[in-house]
Write a protein that holds these residues in place. Structure first.
Motif, PDB file in Angstrom:
ATOM      1  N   GLN A  74      23.007  74.612  54.805  1.00  0.00           N
ATOM      2  CA  GLN A  74      22.342  74.817  56.095  1.00  0.00           C
ATOM      3  C   GLN A  74      21.050  75.607  55.927  1.00  0.00           C
ATOM      4  O   GLN A  74      20.055  75.344  56.617  1.00  0.00           O
ATOM      5  CB  GLN A  74      23.287  75.537  57.060  1.00  0.00           C
ATOM      6  CG  GLN A  74      24.435  74.679  57.566  1.00  0.00           C
ATOM      7  CD  GLN A  74      23.952  73.424  58.288  1.00  0.00           C
ATOM      8  OE1 GLN A  74      22.979  73.455  59.048  1.00  0.00           O
ATOM      9  NE2 GLN A  74      24.628  72.309  58.032  1.00  0.00           N
ATOM     10  N   GLN A  75      21.045  76.561  55.012  1.00  0.00           N
ATOM     11  CA  GLN A  75      19.828  77.320  54.750  1.00  0.00           C
ATOM     12  C   GLN A  75      18.707  76.403  54.294  1.00  0.00           C
ATOM     13  O   GLN A  75      17.567  76.503  54.766  1.00  0.00           O
ATOM     14  CB  GLN A  75      20.088  78.388  53.684  1.00  0.00           C
ATOM     15  CG  GLN A  75      20.845  79.602  54.169  1.00  0.00           C
ATOM     16  CD  GLN A  75      21.087  80.603  53.063  1.00  0.00           C
ATOM     17  OE1 GLN A  75      20.834  80.329  51.879  1.00  0.00           O
ATOM     18  NE2 GLN A  75      21.596  81.788  53.419  1.00  0.00           N
ATOM     19  N   ASN A 109      17.543  74.235  57.156  1.00  0.00           N
ATOM     20  CA  ASN A 109      16.767  75.025  58.106  1.00  0.00           C
ATOM     21  C   ASN A 109      15.371  75.336  57.588  1.00  0.00           C
ATOM     22  O   ASN A 109      14.450  75.601  58.362  1.00  0.00           O
ATOM     23  CB  ASN A 109      17.495  76.336  58.436  1.00  0.00           C
ATOM     24  CG  ASN A 109      18.765  76.112  59.232  1.00  0.00           C
ATOM     25  OD1 ASN A 109      18.938  75.064  59.861  1.00  0.00           O
ATOM     26  ND2 ASN A 109      19.667  77.082  59.213  1.00  0.00           N
TER      27      ASN A 109
END
Length: 215
Positions: free
Chosen positions: A128-129, A132
């Motif tokens: 997810q990092q 993002n």
């Protein structure tokens, strides 16, 4: 000369030395396999790797209390004979390992000890990092591999940077001592205690404090 993964694997098969040691040996000898083998033999690393299957049932349970009495460590370090366990070199190694645990607070001994559910959670967070940050899906997986390696280096004792020499990992320190002492050495287990752990308290820089005592 570019050092390839296959060259490193081949040298490791021939000597039993660690991957990083093999890569370093090949780099130092410009990829010459025979010279790289000699390089490892001269440093005792090839011989050290061959001791991996030996039984290490002696050793010490070493205790370290940080100077202000706020951190305590118990660590069991095994070797093959009681004679070696009582030597100054082995005791110094145990102290270094205990101080490492006090300063760096590793969660696990080695990467194999990390539970699968922890790895799965960490991978999802890292994924997810990357997303993002706007990274393309096709390279996210490759980024996760690199970031997971960083997770291991921060949380697994054997892969942490040695507090006295950041160019070495704890595993490399152990390997060097195996070559020096001539016996198999294992860190079996450890416990770290911190005063007031789990309670609300101010955050001190324990790494700096422990390093100050190490000098």
């Amino acid at each position: 000369m570019a050092i390839t993964a296959s060259m490193v694997k081949d040298l490791r098969t021939k000597t039993g030395a660690g991957m990083m040691d093999c890569k370093k040996a090949l780099s130092a000898t410009n990829g010459d396999m025979d010279k790289a083998i000699d390089f490892l033999r001269e440093k005792g690393l090839a011989a050290a790797a061959k001791k991996a299957d030996r039984i290490a049932a002696e050793g010490l349970v070493y205790s370290y209390i940080h100077g202000n009495g706020r951190i305590g460590v118990l660590v069991e370090v095994n070797c093959e004979t009681d004679f070696v366990a009582q030597t100054a070199n082995f005791k110094d190694l145990c102290k270094d390992i205990a101080m490492q645990i006090a300063a760096a607070n590793p969660t696990y001994l080695k990467r194999e000890d990390v539970p699968q559910e922890v790895l799965d959670h960490e991978k999802e967070v890292l994924r997810q990092q990357a997303l993002n940050e706007g990274k393309p899906e096709k390279i996210v997986e490759k980024m996760m591999v690199g970031r997971l390696e960083k997770f291991y280096k921060e949380n697994c004792l054997l892969e942490q940077e040695f507090i006295k020499d950041s160019d070495k990992t704890i595993q490399q320190v152990i390997t060097e001592n195996i070559a020096k002492i001539g016996e198999k050495i294992d860190i079996r287990r450890y416990s770290r205690y911190e005063l007031g752990e789990g309670l609300e308290k101010r955050n001190d820089d324990f790494v700096s404090e422990v390093m100050a005592q190490a000098k």
